[in-house]
Design a protein around this motif. Structure first.
Motif, PDB file in Angstrom:
ATOM      1  N   HIS A 103      15.753   1.067  23.879  1.00  0.00           N
ATOM      2  CA  HIS A 103      14.475   0.671  23.379  1.00  0.00           C
ATOM      3  C   HIS A 103      13.327   1.616  23.357  1.00  0.00           C
ATOM      4  O   HIS A 103      13.293   2.164  24.536  1.00  0.00           O
ATOM      5  CB  HIS A 103      14.107  -0.670  24.370  1.00  0.00           C
ATOM      6  CG  HIS A 103      15.201  -1.896  24.206  1.00  0.00           C
ATOM      7  ND1 HIS A 103      16.189  -1.932  25.001  1.00  0.00           N
ATOM      8  CD2 HIS A 103      15.186  -2.756  23.141  1.00  0.00           C
ATOM      9  CE1 HIS A 103      16.986  -2.997  24.570  1.00  0.00           C
ATOM     10  NE2 HIS A 103      16.250  -3.700  23.564  1.00  0.00           N
ATOM     11  N   PHE A 104      12.223   1.080  22.561  1.00  0.00           N
ATOM     12  CA  PHE A 104      11.265   2.143  22.613  1.00  0.00           C
ATOM     13  C   PHE A 104      10.423   1.801  23.797  1.00  0.00           C
ATOM     14  O   PHE A 104      10.270   0.514  24.277  1.00  0.00           O
ATOM     15  CB  PHE A 104      10.141   1.730  21.450  1.00  0.00           C
ATOM     16  CG  PHE A 104      10.567   2.482  20.178  1.00  0.00           C
ATOM     17  CD1 PHE A 104      10.750   3.870  20.032  1.00  0.00           C
ATOM     18  CD2 PHE A 104      10.972   1.731  19.211  1.00  0.00           C
ATOM     19  CE1 PHE A 104      10.986   4.557  18.850  1.00  0.00           C
ATOM     20  CE2 PHE A 104      11.639   2.208  18.061  1.00  0.00           C
ATOM     21  CZ  PHE A 104      11.365   3.658  17.768  1.00  0.00           C
ATOM     22  N   LEU A 105       9.738   2.423  24.547  1.00  0.00           N
ATOM     23  CA  LEU A 105       8.594   2.459  25.496  1.00  0.00           C
ATOM     24  C   LEU A 105       7.700   1.493  24.855  1.00  0.00           C
ATOM     25  O   LEU A 105       7.121   1.500  23.669  1.00  0.00           O
ATOM     26  CB  LEU A 105       8.038   3.571  26.080  1.00  0.00           C
ATOM     27  CG  LEU A 105       9.031   4.422  26.737  1.00  0.00           C
ATOM     28  CD1 LEU A 105       8.301   5.818  27.210  1.00  0.00           C
ATOM     29  CD2 LEU A 105       9.639   4.073  28.256  1.00  0.00           C
ATOM     30  N   ARG A 106       7.137   0.646  25.519  1.00  0.00           N
ATOM     31  CA  ARG A 106       5.816  -0.199  24.886  1.00  0.00           C
ATOM     32  C   ARG A 106       4.586   0.614  25.050  1.00  0.00           C
ATOM     33  O   ARG A 106       4.536   1.351  26.124  1.00  0.00           O
ATOM     34  CB  ARG A 106       5.935  -1.592  25.850  1.00  0.00           C
ATOM     35  CG  ARG A 106       7.143  -2.206  25.602  1.00  0.00           C
ATOM     36  CD  ARG A 106       6.683  -3.645  26.612  1.00  0.00           C
ATOM     37  NE  ARG A 106       7.862  -4.577  26.188  1.00  0.00           N
ATOM     38  CZ  ARG A 106       8.543  -5.298  27.150  1.00  0.00           C
ATOM     39  NH1 ARG A 106       8.081  -5.055  28.486  1.00  0.00           N
ATOM     40  NH2 ARG A 106       9.482  -5.896  27.076  1.00  0.00           N
ATOM     41  N   THR A 107       3.751   0.655  24.104  1.00  0.00           N
ATOM     42  CA  THR A 107       2.677   1.354  23.894  1.00  0.00           C
ATOM     43  C   THR A 107       1.568   0.421  23.514  1.00  0.00           C
ATOM     44  O   THR A 107       1.710  -0.539  22.790  1.00  0.00           O
ATOM     45  CB  THR A 107       2.783   2.469  22.998  1.00  0.00           C
ATOM     46  OG1 THR A 107       2.839   2.028  21.806  1.00  0.00           O
ATOM     47  CG2 THR A 107       3.902   3.457  23.699  1.00  0.00           C
ATOM     48  N   ASN A 129       7.852  22.881  20.029  1.00  0.00           N
ATOM     49  CA  ASN A 129       8.600  21.717  20.755  1.00  0.00           C
ATOM     50  C   ASN A 129       9.845  21.384  20.248  1.00  0.00           C
ATOM     51  O   ASN A 129      10.120  21.625  18.704  1.00  0.00           O
ATOM     52  CB  ASN A 129       7.808  20.418  20.662  1.00  0.00           C
ATOM     53  CG  ASN A 129       6.480  20.315  21.141  1.00  0.00           C
ATOM     54  OD1 ASN A 129       6.536  21.039  22.480  1.00  0.00           O
ATOM     55  ND2 ASN A 129       5.410  19.863  20.554  1.00  0.00           N
ATOM     56  N   VAL A 130      10.923  21.029  20.774  1.00  0.00           N
ATOM     57  CA  VAL A 130      12.092  20.532  20.274  1.00  0.00           C
ATOM     58  C   VAL A 130      12.117  19.140  20.160  1.00  0.00           C
ATOM     59  O   VAL A 130      12.039  18.480  21.198  1.00  0.00           O
ATOM     60  CB  VAL A 130      13.373  21.217  20.946  1.00  0.00           C
ATOM     61  CG1 VAL A 130      14.638  20.912  20.479  1.00  0.00           C
ATOM     62  CG2 VAL A 130      13.354  22.813  21.124  1.00  0.00           C
ATOM     63  N   ILE A 131      12.490  18.368  18.824  1.00  0.00           N
ATOM     64  CA  ILE A 131      12.622  17.078  19.074  1.00  0.00           C
ATOM     65  C   ILE A 131      13.841  16.804  18.727  1.00  0.00           C
ATOM     66  O   ILE A 131      14.547  17.224  17.774  1.00  0.00           O
ATOM     67  CB  ILE A 131      11.551  16.552  17.849  1.00  0.00           C
ATOM     68  CG1 ILE A 131      10.143  16.857  18.090  1.00  0.00           C
ATOM     69  CG2 ILE A 131      11.793  15.034  17.819  1.00  0.00           C
ATOM     70  CD1 ILE A 131       9.276  16.777  17.122  1.00  0.00           C
ATOM     71  N   ASN A 132      14.779  16.125  19.514  1.00  0.00           N
ATOM     72  CA  ASN A 132      16.184  15.538  19.171  1.00  0.00           C
ATOM     73  C   ASN A 132      15.815  14.411  18.126  1.00  0.00           C
ATOM     74  O   ASN A 132      14.977  13.546  18.320  1.00  0.00           O
ATOM     75  CB  ASN A 132      16.690  14.822  20.680  1.00  0.00           C
ATOM     76  CG  ASN A 132      16.822  16.301  21.489  1.00  0.00           C
ATOM     77  OD1 ASN A 132      17.345  17.263  21.131  1.00  0.00           O
ATOM     78  ND2 ASN A 132      16.802  15.833  22.616  1.00  0.00           N
ATOM     79  N   HIS A 133      16.948  14.304  17.531  1.00  0.00           N
ATOM     80  CA  HIS A 133      16.996  13.319  16.408  1.00  0.00           C
ATOM     81  C   HIS A 133      18.443  12.894  16.615  1.00  0.00           C
ATOM     82  O   HIS A 133      19.395  13.293  16.894  1.00  0.00           O
ATOM     83  CB  HIS A 133      16.913  13.848  15.079  1.00  0.00           C
ATOM     84  CG  HIS A 133      15.633  14.304  14.650  1.00  0.00           C
ATOM     85  ND1 HIS A 133      14.915  15.222  15.274  1.00  0.00           N
ATOM     86  CD2 HIS A 133      14.819  13.512  13.851  1.00  0.00           C
ATOM     87  CE1 HIS A 133      13.584  15.244  14.766  1.00  0.00           C
ATOM     88  NE2 HIS A 133      13.495  14.360  13.986  1.00  0.00           N
ATOM     89  N   ARG A 176      16.801   9.150  12.993  1.00  0.00           N
ATOM     90  CA  ARG A 176      15.651   8.916  13.886  1.00  0.00           C
ATOM     91  C   ARG A 176      15.390  10.036  14.863  1.00  0.00           C
ATOM     92  O   ARG A 176      16.170  10.392  15.584  1.00  0.00           O
ATOM     93  CB  ARG A 176      15.774   7.679  14.417  1.00  0.00           C
ATOM     94  CG  ARG A 176      15.753   6.496  13.162  1.00  0.00           C
ATOM     95  CD  ARG A 176      14.384   6.355  12.435  1.00  0.00           C
ATOM     96  NE  ARG A 176      14.679   5.125  11.607  1.00  0.00           N
ATOM     97  CZ  ARG A 176      15.178   5.120  10.338  1.00  0.00           C
ATOM     98  NH1 ARG A 176      15.562   6.084   9.863  1.00  0.00           N
ATOM     99  NH2 ARG A 176      15.283   3.928   9.575  1.00  0.00           N
ATOM    100  N   PRO A 177      13.942  10.280  15.197  1.00  0.00           N
ATOM    101  CA  PRO A 177      13.721  11.211  16.298  1.00  0.00           C
ATOM    102  C   PRO A 177      13.735  10.289  17.428  1.00  0.00           C
ATOM    103  O   PRO A 177      13.612   9.091  17.572  1.00  0.00           O
ATOM    104  CB  PRO A 177      12.168  11.521  16.284  1.00  0.00           C
ATOM    105  CG  PRO A 177      11.628  10.301  15.296  1.00  0.00           C
ATOM    106  CD  PRO A 177      12.652  10.061  14.404  1.00  0.00           C
ATOM    107  N   VAL A 178      14.373  10.917  18.688  1.00  0.00           N
ATOM    108  CA  VAL A 178      14.411  10.424  20.001  1.00  0.00           C
ATOM    109  C   VAL A 178      13.053  10.743  20.635  1.00  0.00           C
ATOM    110  O   VAL A 178      12.686  11.641  21.367  1.00  0.00           O
ATOM    111  CB  VAL A 178      15.668  11.181  20.760  1.00  0.00           C
ATOM    112  CG1 VAL A 178      15.848  10.395  22.270  1.00  0.00           C
ATOM    113  CG2 VAL A 178      16.920  11.001  19.953  1.00  0.00           C
ATOM    114  N   HIS A 179      12.337   9.595  20.392  1.00  0.00           N
ATOM    115  CA  HIS A 179      10.976   9.706  20.801  1.00  0.00           C
ATOM    116  C   HIS A 179      10.476   8.304  21.473  1.00  0.00           C
ATOM    117  O   HIS A 179      10.709   7.428  20.557  1.00  0.00           O
ATOM    118  CB  HIS A 179       9.939  10.204  19.668  1.00  0.00           C
ATOM    119  CG  HIS A 179       8.523  10.490  19.990  1.00  0.00           C
ATOM    120  ND1 HIS A 179       8.159  11.523  20.938  1.00  0.00           N
ATOM    121  CD2 HIS A 179       7.385   9.732  19.691  1.00  0.00           C
ATOM    122  CE1 HIS A 179       6.892  11.302  21.089  1.00  0.00           C
ATOM    123  NE2 HIS A 179       6.429  10.350  20.299  1.00  0.00           N
TER     124      HIS A 179
END
Length: 151
Positions: A12-16, A73-77, A117-120
């Motif tokens: 799940h996404f963190l809530r923001t 930055n390295v962004i995992n996908h 999708r990015p793992v962000h």
């Protein structure tokens, strides 16, 4: 919420606060899910419903974790490599053409880029992911692509 003993993998996404302002409320948004039917790719929290995409197992040839270096930055996908001719998926990159995706990630196929999708704002647990894939699609490979200059 999934049963902790279930082989289903769900992140799940963190809530923001952005989630509240975009009209999604404060509920948990699924970022990525692997279950008996296939793989769910969550949309970006601000455009969740429009970018949400489900890919059934029969359209998938592999799951791929890949990396993108941007501005230091390295962004995992994570994405799904799909069979040729699979229908287009909604997503944050659906407007990009092959030339643009080749410039951004030359080590990743255009169709994979679009089905990723990015793992962000969420965490990928590789062990739980592999366990879910083994449970629901045991012959399905889970691959990791390294960006050439990172290898």
């Amino acid at each position: 919420m999934t049963d902790p003993n279930s082989p289903v993998y769900e992140a799940h996404f963190l809530r923001t606060p952005l989630q509240l302002f975009s009209g999604m409320g404060w509920k948990k948004l699924v970022a990525f899910r692997v279950d008996g039917e296939g793989v769910l790719l969550g949309g970006a929290p601000a455009r969740y419903r429009r970018q949400l995409a489900f890919v059934p197992w029969h359209d998938i040839t592999s799951l791929v974790v890949w990396h993108l270096r941007t501005a230091g930055n390295v962004i995992n996908h994570i994405g799904v490599q799909r069979k040729p001719g699979s229908p287009a998926l909604p997503g944050m990159n659906s407007h990009l053409g092959p030339e643009a995706t080749a410039r951004l990630a030359p080590h990743v196929d255009h169709e994979l880029f679009l089905a990723s999708r990015p793992v962000h704002l969420w965490r990928l647990d590789p062990e739980r992911l592999q366990a879910a894939v083994d449970a629901f699609a045991p012959q399905m490979p889970v691959l990791v692509y390294a960006q050439p200059h990172l290898a």
